[in-house]
Design a protein around this motif. Structure first.
Motif, short mmCIF file in Angstrom:
data_model
loop_
_atom_site.label_atom_id
_atom_site.label_comp_id
_atom_site.label_asym_id
_atom_site.label_seq_id
_atom_site.Cartn_x
_atom_site.Cartn_y
_atom_site.Cartn_z
N GLY A 34 39.48 26.50 34.13
CA GLY A 34 40.32 26.11 35.17
C GLY A 34 40.59 27.21 36.21
N LEU A 35 39.21 27.71 36.62
CA LEU A 35 39.31 28.85 37.66
C LEU A 35 39.04 28.21 39.05
CD1 LEU A 35 37.55 31.41 35.78
CD2 LEU A 35 40.10 31.41 36.18
N ASP A 36 39.25 28.87 40.08
CA ASP A 36 39.06 28.62 41.56
C ASP A 36 37.44 28.99 41.65
OD1 ASP A 36 38.43 28.14 44.28
OD2 ASP A 36 40.53 28.99 44.80
N GLU A 37 36.73 28.07 41.97
CA GLU A 37 35.22 28.51 42.17
C GLU A 37 34.79 29.29 43.40
OE1 GLU A 37 32.07 25.61 42.72
OE2 GLU A 37 33.09 24.16 41.39
N SER A 38 35.81 29.46 44.40
CA SER A 38 35.59 30.22 45.53
C SER A 38 35.99 31.85 45.01
CB SER A 38 36.38 29.96 46.56
OG SER A 38 37.97 30.10 46.34
N LYS A 39 36.71 32.08 43.94
CA LYS A 39 37.15 33.32 43.50
C LYS A 39 36.27 33.80 42.29
CE LYS A 39 42.00 32.68 45.05
NZ LYS A 39 43.47 32.67 44.56
N ILE A 40 35.43 33.05 41.78
CA ILE A 40 34.60 33.61 40.92
C ILE A 40 33.38 34.37 41.29
CG2 ILE A 40 32.86 32.59 39.06
CD1 ILE A 40 34.58 30.19 38.43
N ILE A 41 33.13 35.59 40.58
CA ILE A 41 31.92 36.41 41.03
C ILE A 41 30.92 36.12 40.06
CG2 ILE A 41 31.28 38.73 41.18
CD1 ILE A 41 34.30 39.33 41.97
N LYS A 42 29.79 36.12 40.36
CA LYS A 42 28.59 35.85 39.52
C LYS A 42 27.55 37.07 39.69
CE LYS A 42 24.71 33.10 38.29
NZ LYS A 42 23.78 31.74 38.54
N LEU A 43 27.55 37.70 38.50
CA LEU A 43 26.62 38.92 38.44
C LEU A 43 25.65 38.80 37.24
CD1 LEU A 43 29.26 41.67 39.38
CD2 LEU A 43 27.67 40.64 40.96
N ALA A 44 25.22 37.54 37.05
CA ALA A 44 24.56 37.30 35.94
C ALA A 44 22.82 36.92 35.94
CB ALA A 44 25.31 35.89 35.40
N SER A 45 22.60 36.80 37.16
CA SER A 45 21.11 36.18 37.33
C SER A 45 20.13 36.83 38.27
CB SER A 45 21.12 34.46 37.67
OG SER A 45 22.02 33.75 36.78
N ASN A 46 20.45 37.88 38.41
CA ASN A 46 19.79 39.08 39.20
C ASN A 46 19.43 38.27 40.57
OD1 ASN A 46 19.83 40.61 37.12
ND2 ASN A 46 17.91 40.42 36.42
N GLU A 47 20.31 37.70 41.20
CA GLU A 47 20.00 37.07 42.31
C GLU A 47 20.25 38.02 43.53
OE1 GLU A 47 21.38 32.67 40.76
OE2 GLU A 47 22.86 34.50 41.05
N ASN A 48 19.98 37.71 44.59
CA ASN A 48 19.96 38.63 46.10
C ASN A 48 21.45 38.28 46.37
OD1 ASN A 48 20.24 39.78 48.50
ND2 ASN A 48 17.90 39.56 48.50
N PRO A 49 22.46 39.26 46.27
CA PRO A 49 23.76 39.01 46.83
C PRO A 49 23.96 38.79 48.11
CG PRO A 49 23.35 41.43 46.42
CD PRO A 49 22.28 40.80 46.12
N LEU A 50 22.93 38.73 49.02
CA LEU A 50 22.74 38.75 50.40
C LEU A 50 22.41 37.01 50.74
CD1 LEU A 50 20.92 41.36 52.01
CD2 LEU A 50 23.33 41.19 52.02
N GLY A 51 22.11 36.59 49.56
CA GLY A 51 21.54 34.95 49.73
C GLY A 51 20.54 34.85 50.37
N LEU A 52 20.45 33.54 51.05
CA LEU A 52 19.09 33.01 51.80
C LEU A 52 19.34 33.93 53.10
CD1 LEU A 52 17.07 30.78 51.34
CD2 LEU A 52 18.36 29.40 52.88
N PRO A 53 18.05 34.50 53.55
CA PRO A 53 17.86 34.96 54.83
C PRO A 53 17.90 33.93 56.09
CG PRO A 53 15.73 35.00 53.51
CD PRO A 53 16.63 34.65 52.61
N GLU A 54 18.45 34.54 57.10
CA GLU A 54 18.59 33.61 58.23
C GLU A 54 17.12 33.17 58.50
OE1 GLU A 54 21.32 32.23 59.65
OE2 GLU A 54 22.51 33.09 57.95
N SER A 55 16.08 33.82 58.61
CA SER A 55 14.96 33.54 58.89
C SER A 55 14.39 32.33 58.15
CB SER A 55 13.92 34.78 58.83
OG SER A 55 13.91 35.33 57.52
N ALA A 56 14.75 32.41 56.86
CA ALA A 56 14.26 31.33 55.82
C ALA A 56 14.97 30.03 56.17
CB ALA A 56 14.64 31.67 54.60
N LYS A 57 16.32 29.96 56.62
CA LYS A 57 16.98 28.96 57.01
C LYS A 57 16.52 28.27 58.34
CE LYS A 57 21.66 30.72 55.39
NZ LYS A 57 22.79 31.01 55.58
N ALA A 58 16.07 29.14 59.35
CA ALA A 58 15.72 28.32 60.32
C ALA A 58 14.03 27.91 60.00
CB ALA A 58 15.33 29.46 61.39
#
Length: 375
Positions: A34-58
């Motif tokens: 019953g938590l707010d998704e926007s407030k959950i912090i995920k440190l579980a899957s060794n993902e890059n905390p910066l997310g997708l690079p802008e170069s890749a999005k373009a």
């Protein structure tokens, strides 16, 4: 058909496999607690905390209009970029739907029932899964007590006439242990040439300058060596599922004979071409990782908690002395809206693996952990 109807039984080794369980999704944890998704912090899957690079999005936006067509099954443009940067022939490259795909492809290419596959205790969970899927025997070698890392001498001693494949993860997940390049080459020199050695370098980009070594040189020198790498970690493309391997032509040819057609999609390849040469993004990610490692480990030291030195983008932390400690603290963290990774399935029930996040994410975790442990 009723639930009681008999179906053709699957292969015994397949039926015995416990499916891989990844880090829990944010949406799932939000629903359950019953938590707010926007407030959950995920440190579980060794993902890059910066997310997708802008170069890749373009780059992905630029190919959107072509998604009605199949991708290039051979991945010519991406292989060209990788081969130029790594200075290897493009026919030494195999693209995979994540490096997980590469690990399964090489296992299926060289091993079958009656063969043996060697890997270290506390190494990546996919090694025993891939081994079991082909009906081979898993030979799990005890890890070194100090860092729970690979004992290369013990792995050499485990080799026999049935050995077909050896997995070496460097850095290792989930322990973070690191093997110097010299130690790996000394190991390779002693492995019989008919046995394939996979050097799994999913976290290679996080190595400090003094730790870096040239694994591709091992491929040039040893025809039985395959190096596996991933775009999911440092390059920030985890959701696109893309990895690759480098091996000499004969071994690469085997993988590509059983690789699924169109196993890598057009968006993933376009994003990878952009991200692979996005040096500023890689540098920013490495800097955040180094600072985050110091932030977390300093807090662990102040709390009097035992952790293992890590060469990856995560830290393995002991959170108690009993075998329920990992699951107990993990549950408390979930209720607090923080997702980390329990590692009881790796034989480490007293520990949790913490992915390194942004400074504010690390701080929120440290605060919650301190409250849970009374530190």
């Amino acid at each position: 058909m009723s639930e009681n109807s008999k179906i053709t039984p699957g292969l015994s080794q397949v039926k015995a496999i416990a499916p891989y369980i990844g880090g829990r999704p944010i949406s799932e944890v939000a629903r359950e607690y019953g938590l707010d998704e926007s407030k959950i912090i995920k440190l579980a899957s060794n993902e890059n905390p910066l997310g997708l690079p802008e170069s890749a999005k373009a780059a992905m936006m630029a190919v959107m209009n072509d998604l009605g067509r199949y991708p290039d099954s051979n991945g010519y443009e991406l292989k060209k970029v990788i081969s130029e940067k790594l200075q290897v022939p493009d026919h030494w490259l195999t693209l995979g739907n994540g490096s997980n795909d590469i690990l399964e492809l090489v296992t299926r290419s060289v091993a079958q029932s009656g063969d043996e596959i060697i890997f270290s205790k506390h190494a990546f969970a996919v090694y025993p899964l891939a081994t079991q899927a082909v009906g081979a025997k898993a030979v799990e070698v005890d890890a070194k007590p100090a860092d729970l890392g690979h004992d290369l001498e013990a792995m050499l001693a485990a080799i026999n006439e049935r050995t077909k494949l050896i997995f070496v993860a460097n850095p290792n997940n989930p322990t973070g242990s690191f093997l110097p390049g010299g130690a790996i080459e000394a190991f390779l020199k002693k492995v019989p040439s008919q046995i394939v050695v996979v050097i799994d370098e999913a976290y290679n980009e996080y190595l400090l300058p003094e730790q870096q070594y040239d694994a591709i040189a091992f491929v040039r020198k040893y025809p039985n060596v395959l190096v596996s790498r991933s775009f999911s970690k440092a390059y920030g493309l985890a959701g696109l599922r893309l990895g690759f391997s480098v091996a000499q032509a004969e071994l690469t040819d085997l993988l590509n004979r059983i690789r699924q057609p169109f196993n890598v999609n057009s968006l993933a390849m376009a994003a990878a071409i952009a991200a692979f040469n996005d040096e500023p993004f890689l540098a920013q990610g490495a800097a955040i990782n180094r600072a985050g490692y110091q932030q977390l480990t300093q807090a662990f030291t102040e709390m009097g908690l035992h952790y293992l030195p890590s060469a990856g983008n995560f830290v393995l932390l002991q959170v108690g002395d009993d075998d329920q400690a990992g699951s107990r603290v993990n549950l408390a963290l979930l209720k607090a809206g923080i997702i980390v990774r329990p590692v009881g399935n790796y034989g480490l029930p007293k520990w949790l693996r913490i992915s390194i996040g942004l400074p504010e994410e690390n701080e929120a975790f440290i605060k919650a952990l301190g409250q849970i442990l009374g530190k």
